[in-house]
Scaffold this motif. Structure first.
Motif, PDB file in Angstrom:
ATOM      1  N   ASN A  99      17.334 -32.326  50.941  1.00 18.72           N
ATOM      2  CA  ASN A  99      16.563 -31.856  49.722  1.00 18.72           C
ATOM      3  C   ASN A  99      17.217 -31.035  48.798  1.00 18.72           C
ATOM      4  N   ILE A 100      18.196 -31.080  48.077  1.00 20.46           N
ATOM      5  CA  ILE A 100      19.021 -31.651  47.195  1.00 20.46           C
ATOM      6  C   ILE A 100      18.951 -32.156  45.478  1.00 20.46           C
ATOM      7  N   TRP A 101      18.100 -30.313  45.268  1.00 27.29           N
ATOM      8  CA  TRP A 101      17.697 -30.619  43.762  1.00 27.29           C
ATOM      9  C   TRP A 101      18.675 -30.522  42.655  1.00 27.29           C
ATOM     10  N   TYR A 102      20.446 -30.656  42.609  1.00 22.18           N
ATOM     11  CA  TYR A 102      21.096 -30.458  41.930  1.00 22.18           C
ATOM     12  C   TYR A 102      21.551 -31.207  42.431  1.00 22.18           C
ATOM     13  N   PRO A 103      21.923 -32.887  43.037  1.00 25.74           N
ATOM     14  CA  PRO A 103      22.977 -33.387  43.343  1.00 25.74           C
ATOM     15  C   PRO A 103      24.256 -33.597  42.914  1.00 25.74           C
ATOM     16  N   SER A 104      24.632 -32.952  41.587  1.00 22.43           N
ATOM     17  CA  SER A 104      26.230 -33.497  40.873  1.00 22.43           C
ATOM     18  C   SER A 104      26.787 -31.876  41.440  1.00 22.43           C
ATOM     19  N   ASP A 105      25.499 -31.471  42.010  1.00 22.59           N
ATOM     20  CA  ASP A 105      26.579 -29.944  42.163  1.00 22.59           C
ATOM     21  C   ASP A 105      26.981 -30.012  43.505  1.00 22.59           C
ATOM     22  N   SER A 106      28.182 -29.648  43.412  1.00 20.67           N
ATOM     23  CA  SER A 106      29.131 -30.361  45.060  1.00 20.67           C
ATOM     24  C   SER A 106      28.350 -28.906  45.571  1.00 20.67           C
ATOM     25  N   THR A 107      28.683 -27.469  45.775  1.00 21.71           N
ATOM     26  CA  THR A 107      28.257 -26.599  46.090  1.00 21.71           C
ATOM     27  C   THR A 107      27.132 -26.649  47.037  1.00 21.71           C
ATOM     28  N   LYS A 108      26.111 -28.193  46.633  1.00 18.26           N
ATOM     29  CA  LYS A 108      24.809 -27.956  47.246  1.00 18.26           C
ATOM     30  C   LYS A 108      24.402 -28.829  48.511  1.00 18.26           C
ATOM     31  N   TYR A 109      26.192 -28.658  48.753  1.00 15.51           N
ATOM     32  CA  TYR A 109      26.217 -30.242  49.494  1.00 15.51           C
ATOM     33  C   TYR A 109      26.677 -29.156  51.043  1.00 15.51           C
ATOM     34  N   ASP A 110      26.494 -29.947  52.396  1.00 22.83           N
ATOM     35  CA  ASP A 110      26.357 -28.796  53.538  1.00 22.83           C
ATOM     36  C   ASP A 110      27.422 -29.744  54.338  1.00 22.83           C
ATOM     37  N   TYR A 111      27.282 -31.041  54.640  1.00 23.18           N
ATOM     38  CA  TYR A 111      28.411 -31.427  55.033  1.00 23.18           C
ATOM     39  C   TYR A 111      29.456 -32.574  53.960  1.00 23.18           C
ATOM     40  N   TRP A 112      30.930 -32.338  54.442  1.00 25.80           N
ATOM     41  CA  TRP A 112      31.569 -32.823  54.102  1.00 25.80           C
ATOM     42  C   TRP A 112      33.032 -34.075  54.737  1.00 25.80           C
ATOM     43  N   GLY A 113      33.113 -35.305  54.379  1.00 23.50           N
ATOM     44  CA  GLY A 113      34.461 -35.697  55.126  1.00 23.50           C
ATOM     45  C   GLY A 113      35.454 -34.688  54.798  1.00 23.50           C
TER      46      GLY A 113
END
Length: 122
Positions: A99-113
């Motif tokens: 449910n990311i409303w601003y997908p270009s914002d890296s701070t909205k993501y929970d998981y990273w490789g």
């Protein structure tokens, strides 16, 4: 435990191609917003591409050259990178979230490789 593992990075000449892969465990890609970001030395993390349901969006700098896709059976997201340029050189990261409303914002993501290095020479 959610885990995202990137692969496929390496060196390429300008005009060449690479395909990055992000294999996910602990989450379903069908219900997850998946994106690629990149970080060049000394620069902020930059949005590259996002896949959310049937919606695709690309940064202007890569539009027409890069393609994001997924294989649900393999639980893998890909980034096909064509017509590579030296300015594409960066560490590329796979990211996921819900449910990311601003997908270009890296701070909205929970998981990273962990990231995979892409180096493009002239």
């Amino acid at each position: 435990q959610v885990q995202l593992v990137e692969s496929g990075g390496g060196s390429a000449q300008a005009g060449g191609s690479l395909r990055l892969a992000c294999t996910a465990s602990g989450l379903s890609l069908r219900s997850t917003v998946m994106a690629w970001f990149r970080s060049a030395p000394g620069k902020e993390r930059e949005f590259v591409a996002v896949l959310s349901g049937i919606s695709l969006h690309y940064a202007d700098s890569v539009k027409g050259r890069f393609t994001i896709s997924r294989d649900n059976a393999k639980n893998t997201v890909y980034l096909q990178m064509n017509s590579l340029k030296p300015e594409d050189t960066a560490v590329y990261y796979c990211a996921g979230g819900g449910n990311i409303w601003y997908p270009s914002d890296s701070t909205k993501y929970d998981y990273w490789g962990q990231g995979t290095q892409v180096s493009v020479s002239s």
